[in-house]
Design a protein around this motif. Structure first.
Motif, PDB file in Angstrom:
ATOM      1  N   LEU A 461       4.786   4.465  11.810  1.00 15.98           N
ATOM      2  CA  LEU A 461       4.817   3.486  10.721  1.00 15.98           C
ATOM      3  C   LEU A 461       6.244   3.168  10.305  1.00 15.98           C
ATOM      4  O   LEU A 461       6.570   2.006   9.979  1.00 15.98           O
ATOM      5  CB  LEU A 461       4.022   4.023   9.530  1.00 15.98           C
ATOM      6  CG  LEU A 461       2.501   4.053   9.682  1.00 15.98           C
ATOM      7  CD1 LEU A 461       1.867   4.713   8.471  1.00 15.98           C
ATOM      8  CD2 LEU A 461       1.944   2.646   9.878  1.00 15.98           C
ATOM      9  N   PHE A 462       7.116   4.137  10.284  1.00 13.00           N
ATOM     10  CA  PHE A 462       8.493   3.899   9.871  1.00 13.00           C
ATOM     11  C   PHE A 462       9.240   3.055  10.896  1.00 13.00           C
ATOM     12  O   PHE A 462      10.134   2.279  10.548  1.00 13.00           O
ATOM     13  CB  PHE A 462       9.208   5.238   9.671  1.00 13.00           C
ATOM     14  CG  PHE A 462      10.569   5.104   9.050  1.00 13.00           C
ATOM     15  CD1 PHE A 462      10.723   5.056   7.677  1.00 13.00           C
ATOM     16  CD2 PHE A 462      11.710   5.022   9.839  1.00 13.00           C
ATOM     17  CE1 PHE A 462      11.974   4.929   7.101  1.00 13.00           C
ATOM     18  CE2 PHE A 462      12.968   4.894   9.276  1.00 13.00           C
ATOM     19  CZ  PHE A 462      13.107   4.843   7.899  1.00 13.00           C
ATOM     20  N   ARG A 469       8.068   1.010   6.036  1.00 12.88           N
ATOM     21  CA  ARG A 469       8.939   2.181   6.023  1.00 12.88           C
ATOM     22  C   ARG A 469       8.587   3.151   4.909  1.00 12.88           C
ATOM     23  O   ARG A 469       8.577   4.374   5.098  1.00 12.88           O
ATOM     24  CB  ARG A 469      10.401   1.730   5.893  1.00 12.88           C
ATOM     25  CG  ARG A 469      10.955   1.146   7.185  1.00 12.88           C
ATOM     26  CD  ARG A 469      12.382   0.697   7.008  1.00 12.88           C
ATOM     27  NE  ARG A 469      12.941   0.214   8.273  1.00 12.88           N
ATOM     28  CZ  ARG A 469      14.142  -0.332   8.400  1.00 12.88           C
ATOM     29  NH1 ARG A 469      14.907  -0.484   7.320  1.00 12.88           N
ATOM     30  NH2 ARG A 469      14.556  -0.751   9.582  1.00 12.88           N
ATOM     31  N   GLU A 470       8.321   2.612   3.748  1.00  8.99           N
ATOM     32  CA  GLU A 470       7.950   3.471   2.621  1.00  8.99           C
ATOM     33  C   GLU A 470       6.670   4.247   2.943  1.00  8.99           C
ATOM     34  O   GLU A 470       6.572   5.444   2.650  1.00  8.99           O
ATOM     35  CB  GLU A 470       7.761   2.624   1.368  1.00  8.99           C
ATOM     36  CG  GLU A 470       9.031   2.047   0.795  1.00  8.99           C
ATOM     37  CD  GLU A 470       9.773   3.049  -0.088  1.00  8.99           C
ATOM     38  OE1 GLU A 470       9.221   4.130  -0.316  1.00  8.99           O
ATOM     39  OE2 GLU A 470      10.896   2.740  -0.520  1.00  8.99           O
ATOM     40  N   LYS A 471       5.736   3.570   3.556  1.00  2.76           N
ATOM     41  CA  LYS A 471       4.478   4.236   3.892  1.00  2.76           C
ATOM     42  C   LYS A 471       4.697   5.316   4.965  1.00  2.76           C
ATOM     43  O   LYS A 471       4.130   6.408   4.895  1.00  2.76           O
ATOM     44  CB  LYS A 471       3.461   3.201   4.377  1.00  2.76           C
ATOM     45  CG  LYS A 471       2.062   3.756   4.558  1.00  2.76           C
ATOM     46  CD  LYS A 471       1.097   2.664   4.994  1.00  2.76           C
ATOM     47  CE  LYS A 471       0.943   1.601   3.918  1.00  2.76           C
ATOM     48  NZ  LYS A 471      -0.076   0.584   4.297  1.00  2.76           N
ATOM     49  N   GLN A 519      18.523   6.833   6.398  1.00  7.19           N
ATOM     50  CA  GLN A 519      18.486   5.419   6.753  1.00  7.19           C
ATOM     51  C   GLN A 519      18.151   4.566   5.537  1.00  7.19           C
ATOM     52  O   GLN A 519      18.742   3.497   5.340  1.00  7.19           O
ATOM     53  CB  GLN A 519      17.457   5.189   7.854  1.00  7.19           C
ATOM     54  CG  GLN A 519      17.500   3.792   8.453  1.00  7.19           C
ATOM     55  CD  GLN A 519      16.645   3.689   9.702  1.00  7.19           C
ATOM     56  OE1 GLN A 519      16.196   4.694  10.245  1.00  7.19           O
ATOM     57  NE2 GLN A 519      16.418   2.469  10.158  1.00  7.19           N
ATOM     58  N   MET A 520      17.223   5.042   4.689  1.00  9.39           N
ATOM     59  CA  MET A 520      16.908   4.292   3.471  1.00  9.39           C
ATOM     60  C   MET A 520      18.093   4.294   2.513  1.00  9.39           C
ATOM     61  O   MET A 520      18.333   3.290   1.815  1.00  9.39           O
ATOM     62  CB  MET A 520      15.689   4.928   2.794  1.00  9.39           C
ATOM     63  CG  MET A 520      14.407   4.840   3.612  1.00  9.39           C
ATOM     64  SD  MET A 520      13.871   3.147   3.938  1.00  9.39           S
ATOM     65  CE  MET A 520      13.365   2.650   2.304  1.00  9.39           C
ATOM     66  N   ALA A 521      18.870   5.369   2.464  1.00  7.68           N
ATOM     67  CA  ALA A 521      20.056   5.396   1.597  1.00  7.68           C
ATOM     68  C   ALA A 521      21.100   4.408   2.102  1.00  7.68           C
ATOM     69  O   ALA A 521      21.761   3.731   1.287  1.00  7.68           O
ATOM     70  CB  ALA A 521      20.634   6.807   1.564  1.00  7.68           C
ATOM     71  N   ARG A 522      21.275   4.280   3.396  1.00  5.91           N
ATOM     72  CA  ARG A 522      22.223   3.307   3.922  1.00  5.91           C
ATOM     73  C   ARG A 522      21.786   1.879   3.594  1.00  5.91           C
ATOM     74  O   ARG A 522      22.607   1.013   3.265  1.00  5.91           O
ATOM     75  CB  ARG A 522      22.384   3.495   5.435  1.00  5.91           C
ATOM     76  CG  ARG A 522      23.154   4.742   5.819  1.00  5.91           C
ATOM     77  CD  ARG A 522      23.553   4.692   7.286  1.00  5.91           C
ATOM     78  NE  ARG A 522      22.399   4.726   8.170  1.00  5.91           N
ATOM     79  CZ  ARG A 522      21.895   5.820   8.688  1.00  5.91           C
ATOM     80  NH1 ARG A 522      22.424   7.013   8.387  1.00  5.91           N
ATOM     81  NH2 ARG A 522      20.862   5.780   9.506  1.00  5.91           N
TER      82      ARG A 522
END
Length: 587
Positions: A461-462, A469-471, A519-522
């Motif tokens: 899913l990501f 991505r959140e899921k 990756q989400m922080a970037r």
């Protein structure tokens, strides 16, 4: 009174010269002959002297008698007695030493083979040397003590052992009596000329040992792929094809330096042959042999399909997975059923109550096959269908942890007593594992399988789309929490069945979670930079500060989650890297 004058004193030197001069014998007119040593002068004898042995070193000897003279000098009665005593002592010493060394060696080998038999049991109805070869083959492949430099498995040695076992099991002169070739079925194996045997008349132990030997030979063949050896040296060193000079390889890779052989010159292309047969020879032989149960045939099919994936043979892998699905469905208690959609690999909705352990295994492997190939749209529905079927498994009648296994008594004096007992009384052969044709219960082991499925789903899913991505991260986070909870329960209940699988899932989940969070922080930092550079709504700066604040909050959120992931890693360190207690006992 006149004193008489004495003659002058004669010097001592003159006296010695006079004494050395030969004097005239008063009884003979001729000069006397030189007297030998130890002969008294004839003047003191009444009768003629009796001839006695002359010492050879006081008179010149001829060249012929030199050896005899030396021997006669050293040999005497005392020396002969001493030499006889020393020879007798040496004979007695060696008569006691070498039989003792031989017996001690036999005892040590027996103790070693007893330990091998305990770790890797062999069928009791095999001959002595067949069991010996299988034990050594498994020890060479699986034991840490048999690895080269404690790192690499000597696959060439293990492969020779496995081939020796198969040669004896398939020979009528040894353990292959009354074996019949299977009938041709028109399958892919028949087109390759690979035909198995009919082992239905053999005992269960014999069949299980034969299956282990074939699977071990297949694993050795996979690891020896691309290796070769000299034609006249089947037990010699194996070489990589990259190091063999020839028309196809004008610039061969140099051989590594060896401590024993030094810098060795590799043979030419005409002097070598393949080090081992192809893996499909052994896997297809299992699939075409009659008498193996569903689990055994399914293991061979999945191993061969995985090998085809590794070699890039996608079509052959697809056909093998379809064959594995047919095998799994043919072993169901109610007979063959259409539980699996062979086109998609999904478990049919509403048929979850009829699945077996083999069905779940082959569907999971087929989904992993699609995920590795990049077909995530086909892999995700299969994973979801398998997870749905596992969620509907019935509870175990023995509780959550299933049937409790007796703890091994490996403390104190028990290992030594058990070893002495095994030397006298042979342990019974282990019970056969389940065939996998029945529906499994929901135990901790099955919970670990669910955790693995959740990890796969979260990763897919990501990676599929930005909106999911959140899921996907949520699935990964849940899988880590579930794996940690299951491992703590296993640690409390001292349950080992499935622990290694759950530990791998926990490590993989933590790694994926950390990478996703980074990756989400970037992405959040990039959004914050874009918001600061933007001019707001309609270029008037309206809403700019609000977007910057939201981006900063999102960035801080992921940075905080990274810190929480690191704390979770430190918390689960006793589960992922357990500390082994020091060995106890006499030694």
């Amino acid at each position: 009174m006149v004193q008489a004058q004495l003659p002058p004193a004669i010097p001592r030197r003159v006296l010695r010269s006079i004494a050395r001069r030969s004097t005239v014998d008063f009884f003979y007119s001729k000069l006397p002959r030189s007297r030998s040593f130890a002969h008294k002068p004839s003047l003191l004898l009444v009768a003629r002297p009796i001839p006695r042995p002359q010492l050879p070193f006081l008179h010149p000897a001829t060249r012929v008698n030199i050896v005899q003279a030396h021997v006669g000098r050293f040999i005497s009665t005392e020396r002969k007695q001493r030499w006889k005593a020393q020879l007798w002592r040496q004979l007695r010493f060696h008569a006691y030493l070498w039989p003792s060394v031989f017996l001690v060696t036999i005892i040590m080998i027996g103790i070693q083979q007893t330990k091998f038999e305990r770790d890797f049991p062999t069928p009791r109805d095999w001959s002595f040397w067949s069991r010996w070869l299988l034990r050594n083959a498994k020890f060479t492949e699986l034991s840490e003590g048999a690895k080269v430099s404690q790192v690499m498995t000597d696959w060439a040695k293990a492969g020779r052992y496995y081939l020796g076992v198969l040669e004896r099991l398939e020979s009528e002169d040894y353990d292959g009596k009354f074996l019949l070739a299977s009938e041709a079925t028109g399958t892919y194996a028949d087109s390759l000329g690979i035909v198995g045997f009919d082992v239905s008349a053999k005992s269960d132990q014999w069949r299980r040992g034969y299956h282990d030997a074939l699977m071990g030979a297949g694993r050795a063949a996979e690891n020896l792929d691309g290796m070769c050896r000299r034609k006249d040296d089947p037990a010699g060193r194996v070489y990589s094809r990259e190091s063999i000079p020839g028309p196809d390889n004008p610039r061969p890779k140099p051989l590594p330096w060896d401590k024993k052989r030094g810098h060795e010159t590799p043979p030419t292309q005409d002097e070598v042959e393949d080090a081992f047969p192809s893996p499909e020879v052994f896997y297809m032989k299992i699939l075409t042999t009659e008498g193996f149960d569903t689990r055994q045939r399914l293991d061979a099919a999945m191993a061969y399909a995985d090998w085809c994936d590794f070699k890039g043979l996608a079509e052959t892998a697809e056909d093998t997975y379809s064959w594995a699905m047919d095998i799994a469905q043919a072993g169901l208690a109610g007979g063959p059923a259409d539980i699996i959609d062979t086109k998609t690999g999904m478990i049919a909705r509403g048929r979850e109550d009829e699945v077996s352990e083999n069905v779940l295994r082959v569907c999971t492997a087929y989904a992993v096959h699609h995920a590795r190939a990049g077909n995530v749209k086909q892999a995700l529905p299969i994973f979801l269908s398998v997870l749905r079927a596992r969620k509907n498994l019935p509870p175990s009648p023995f509780g959550v942890i299933g049937r409790k296994r007796p703890a091994p008594q490996d403390q104190g004096l028990w290992p030594y007593i058990s070893s002495l007992k095994d030397l006298i009384i042979e342990r019974p052969f282990p019970e056969a594992p389940p065939s996998g044709n029945n529906r499994p219960y929901h135990t901790l082991k099955e919970a670990c399988e669910e955790v693995g499925l959740m990890t796969y789903i979260g990763e897919i899913l990501f990676a599929t789309s930005d909106s999911e991505r959140e899921k996907g991260l949520s699935w990964t986070r849940d899988s880590v929490e579930a794996a940690e909870a299951v491992l703590w329960v296993m640690e409390e209940k001292k349950e080992d069945d499935g622990r290694e699988r759950c530990r791998e899932c926990l490590e993989t989940g933590l790694t994926n979670w950390k990478e996703m969070s980074r990756q989400m922080a970037r992405l959040a930092a990039r959004k914050a930079q874009e918001a600061e550079k933007g001019s707001g709504w309609l270029g008037l700066g309206i809403g700019k500060s609000q977007r910057i604040a939201e981006a900063q909050r999102e960035k801080a959120r992921w940075e905080e989650e990274n810190v929480q992931i690191q704390l979770r890693k430190e918390k689960t360190l006793p589960l992922t890297q357990p500390i082994k207690p020091p060995p106890q006992g006499w030694f």
